[in-house]
Write an enzyme that holds these catalytic residues in place. Structure first.
Site, PDB file in Angstrom:
ATOM      1  N   LYS A 109     -29.726  -2.425 -49.613  1.00  0.00           N
ATOM      2  CA  LYS A 109     -29.536  -3.081 -48.310  1.00  0.00           C
ATOM      3  C   LYS A 109     -28.210  -2.738 -47.302  1.00  0.00           C
ATOM      4  O   LYS A 109     -27.432  -2.282 -47.823  1.00  0.00           O
ATOM      5  CB  LYS A 109     -29.015  -4.183 -49.707  1.00  0.00           C
ATOM      6  CG  LYS A 109     -29.129  -6.016 -49.139  1.00  0.00           C
ATOM      7  CD  LYS A 109     -28.884  -6.263 -49.628  1.00  0.00           C
ATOM      8  CE  LYS A 109     -28.304  -7.801 -48.985  1.00  0.00           C
ATOM      9  NZ  LYS A 109     -27.795  -9.359 -49.607  1.00  0.00           N
ATOM     10  N   GLY A 122     -30.387  -4.468 -39.092  1.00  0.00           N
ATOM     11  CA  GLY A 122     -30.381  -3.800 -40.043  1.00  0.00           C
ATOM     12  C   GLY A 122     -29.810  -2.934 -41.102  1.00  0.00           C
ATOM     13  O   GLY A 122     -29.508  -2.695 -42.343  1.00  0.00           O
ATOM     14  N   ASP A 250     -37.587 -17.359 -50.060  1.00  0.00           N
ATOM     15  CA  ASP A 250     -37.876 -16.611 -49.914  1.00  0.00           C
ATOM     16  C   ASP A 250     -35.965 -15.459 -50.371  1.00  0.00           C
ATOM     17  O   ASP A 250     -36.307 -14.253 -50.784  1.00  0.00           O
ATOM     18  CB  ASP A 250     -37.143 -15.724 -48.741  1.00  0.00           C
ATOM     19  CG  ASP A 250     -36.247 -16.825 -47.929  1.00  0.00           C
ATOM     20  OD1 ASP A 250     -36.081 -17.655 -47.479  1.00  0.00           O
ATOM     21  OD2 ASP A 250     -35.078 -15.822 -47.033  1.00  0.00           O
TER      22      ASP A 250
HETATM   23  P1  AMP Z   1     -30.538 -13.026 -45.724  1.00  0.00           P
HETATM   24  O1  AMP Z   1     -30.021 -14.247 -45.311  1.00  0.00           O
HETATM   25  O2  AMP Z   1     -30.493 -12.431 -46.531  1.00  0.00           O
HETATM   26  O3  AMP Z   1     -31.639 -13.490 -47.566  1.00  0.00           O
HETATM   27  O4  AMP Z   1     -31.861 -13.148 -45.162  1.00  0.00           O
HETATM   28  C1  AMP Z   1     -32.885 -13.157 -44.601  1.00  0.00           C
HETATM   29  C2  AMP Z   1     -34.094 -12.354 -43.653  1.00  0.00           C
HETATM   30  O5  AMP Z   1     -33.418 -12.188 -42.577  1.00  0.00           O
HETATM   31  C3  AMP Z   1     -34.146 -11.197 -44.030  1.00  0.00           C
HETATM   32  O6  AMP Z   1     -35.950 -11.058 -44.249  1.00  0.00           O
HETATM   33  C4  AMP Z   1     -33.609 -10.450 -44.207  1.00  0.00           C
HETATM   34  O7  AMP Z   1     -34.148  -9.335 -44.417  1.00  0.00           O
HETATM   35  C5  AMP Z   1     -33.348 -10.973 -42.449  1.00  0.00           C
HETATM   36  N1  AMP Z   1     -32.073  -9.768 -42.275  1.00  0.00           N
HETATM   37  C6  AMP Z   1     -30.347 -10.547 -42.623  1.00  0.00           C
HETATM   38  N2  AMP Z   1     -29.586  -9.727 -42.356  1.00  0.00           N
HETATM   39  C7  AMP Z   1     -30.062  -8.627 -41.367  1.00  0.00           C
HETATM   40  C8  AMP Z   1     -29.769  -8.190 -40.704  1.00  0.00           C
HETATM   41  N3  AMP Z   1     -28.971  -6.963 -39.798  1.00  0.00           N
HETATM   42  N4  AMP Z   1     -30.831  -7.298 -40.009  1.00  0.00           N
HETATM   43  C9  AMP Z   1     -32.637  -7.321 -39.827  1.00  0.00           C
HETATM   44  N5  AMP Z   1     -32.629  -8.421 -40.827  1.00  0.00           N
HETATM   45  C10 AMP Z   1     -31.947  -8.992 -41.672  1.00  0.00           C
HETATM   46 MG    MG Z   2     -32.511 -12.906 -48.788  1.00  0.00          MG
END
Ligand code: AMP
Ligand code: MG
Length: 492
Positions: A109, A122, A250
């Protein structure tokens, strides 16, 4: 040294993911490695090569046999549907078979921009990586299904979240990373074959006992099984005062594991309306809402499975609705079982729920620390000598005394010998949780001073949560007013 891969997800149709190799980083450094977990996964640690491990866990080298990919998924975020999310910064290396014969995902991650990254970079800052590391390992040690942390690597690069922060990558291990949102991804595209294929994959992987059932029953069985695991999971969260913070579809795993530790936190003073996440302005994911949000998320899964449950949509809606309506009873039963164990009750009596609720009410009014109150109750189980320490957690100790009297009356109906009750209560009531200010201190020391001592000590403390650990009493205590954490940030 890396265990052999048993690839599964990469064998699913190509529209389930994007093949994607992690993006190399400048100067990787392995800052945490979970040896017992590595051992359990089948890593050969006799010839552990730190340099090689650093390359693998940073994404600078792909371990032999891996077929790295980013998974596609959608999701309801705070109630609003987003048809395409996916792994924007995570890469699944593949699955391995652990020493118990169970399939386990190994995912990096923070491994770079993927085709799902949208506007994101990313990457991950070090703080959230260490937070997920310590909290997920604490959850596991508390006996709560959770993804695990295998390694953390700093990248030698900066990520900008308002200000530049050190970058890091977490290696995460899960029964799978399949979410309610994964189903939603296919449903949103009208891809019913994709939904069916995913459902069959999930059944084979997490619920093999359903495989012999007829079609419709099998998919209804899947919904029931996911519902059962979610009910049990949330009841366990409630039992330790855990607030996930972002229970989007999600972030809801169909295996029933706690997943995606963002602005999560453990409650100190008991307050059912407690919210920590800075982005949860409406309190949607407040402590006491968690069961009902889980039910809402299950309803989203149910809608998708309807056409597989019965070709006659009215009949499908009928059976699925009837199933979903059983969630509250199922949850309440799980919750009451958790709370009975916390109170040292083996038998089931009709007044138990009231007894639990009156304790929670007293804790709320008395601003008692949730974790300490239950732990000290264990000390009061066999001897009134524990009463004072319990009572002093309440603003008005008389309230606690009144409750203790009714609890003792109830204990009189219990068959357990005295020492045994205390012993069991101590296994239901942790002494140590990752208190928010301690987590914050550990992260700050690592980020600002490159000092991982506090992180390592905290990790050691919270992965033995039911032991007394002489000399570490301070880790049991709530934050002093100046240390208190009121808000947590995704910061991701
Ligand atoms: P999360 O809040 O971590 O559950 O993420 C929600 C969505 O945003 C998911 O599709 C993650 O892959 C995407 N996401 C979160 N942080 C990043 C990041 N720094 N770069 C790209 N995608 C991200
Ligand atoms: Mg998530």
């Amino acid at each position: 040294m890396f265990p052999r891969f048993t690839l599964r997800y990469s064998r699913l149709p190509e529209r389930f993911y994007e093949r994607f190799d992690p993006v190399p980083v400048r100067e990787p450094r392995l800052v945490a490695f979970n040896r017992p977990l590595a051992e359990a996964l089948g890593f050969d640690l006799a010839d552990f090569d730190r340099e090689q491990a650093t390359q693998w866990f940073s994404g600078n080298a792909v371990p032999p046999g891996a077929e790295p990919l980013a998974q596609a998924y959608a999701g309801h975020q705070f109630g609003g549907f987003v048809p395409r999310l996916g792994d924007g910064r995570a890469v699944l290396l593949g699955e391995v078979t652990d020493r118990e014969g169970r399939l386990r995902d190994i995912q990096l991650k923070g491994a770079g921009r993927t085709p799902f990254s949208r506007g994101g970079d990313g990457r991950s800052p070090l703080g959230p990586v260490l937070r997920e590391y310590v909290v997920s390992e604490a959850m596991h040690a508390l006996g709560i299904p959770s993804t695990r942390a295998l390694a953390a690597v700093t990248t030698g690069e900066h990520v900008v979240r308002g200000v530049p922060e050190p970058g890091a990558i977490l290696t995460r291990v899960a029964a799978s990373h399949i979410r309610v949102g994964t189903f939603q991804y296919f449903a949103a595209r009208g891809d019913i074959d994709g939904v069916r294929e995913l459902a069959d994959h999930v059944i084979g992987r997490h619920y093999p006992e359903l495989e012999t059932l007829q079609d419709g029953e099998r998919y209804l069985g899947l919904l029931e099984a996911v519902q059962a695991r979610q009910a049990a999971l949330i009841a366990k969260w409630m039992g330790v005062g855990f607030i996930h913070g972002v229970m989007n579809t999600d972030n809801t795993s169909v295996s029933g594991e706690t997943i995606d530790f963002g602005p999560c936190a453990f409650m100190e003073q008991y307050d059912p309306k407690m919210v920590f996440s800075s982005i949860d302005e409406g309190g949607r994911y407040a402590y006491s809402n968690q069961p009902w949000i889980a039910q809402w998320n299950l309803a989203r899964l149910a809608e998708i499975l309807l056409p597989l449950i019965d070709a006659d949509s009215e009949r499908a809606v009928g059976v699925a609705t009837e199933l979903l309506e059983r969630f509250p009873d199922r949850y309440e039963a799980e919750w009451l079982a958790v709370m009975r164990a916390k109170l040292g009750l083996e038998r089931e009596e009709t007044g138990d729920r009231t007894l639990v609720e009156s304790l929670l009410d007293a804790m709320h009014k008395g601003r008692a620390d949730f974790t300490l109150a239950f732990r000290r109750l264990a000390d009061a189980a066999d001897s009134r000598q524990g009463d004072a320490a319990f009572g002093e957690l309440f603003e008005r100790p008389e309230v606690a005394e009144g409750w203790l009297a009714s609890w003792r009356e109830r204990l009189a109906q219990e068959p357990l010998p005295e020492g045994e009750r205390t012993r069991r209560m101590r296994l239901a009531n942790p002494a140590f949780i990752p208190r928010n200010h301690r987590v914050q201190q550990a992260l700050t020391a690592a980020m600002n001073e490159d000092d991982y001592g506090p992180f390592e000590t905290l990790l050691d403390v919270v992965t033995r949560p039911f032991d007394d650990q002489p000399g570490r009493e301070a880790y049991q205590l709530p934050a002093a007013p100046s240390e208190r954490v009121f808000r947590t940030f995704c910061g991701t």
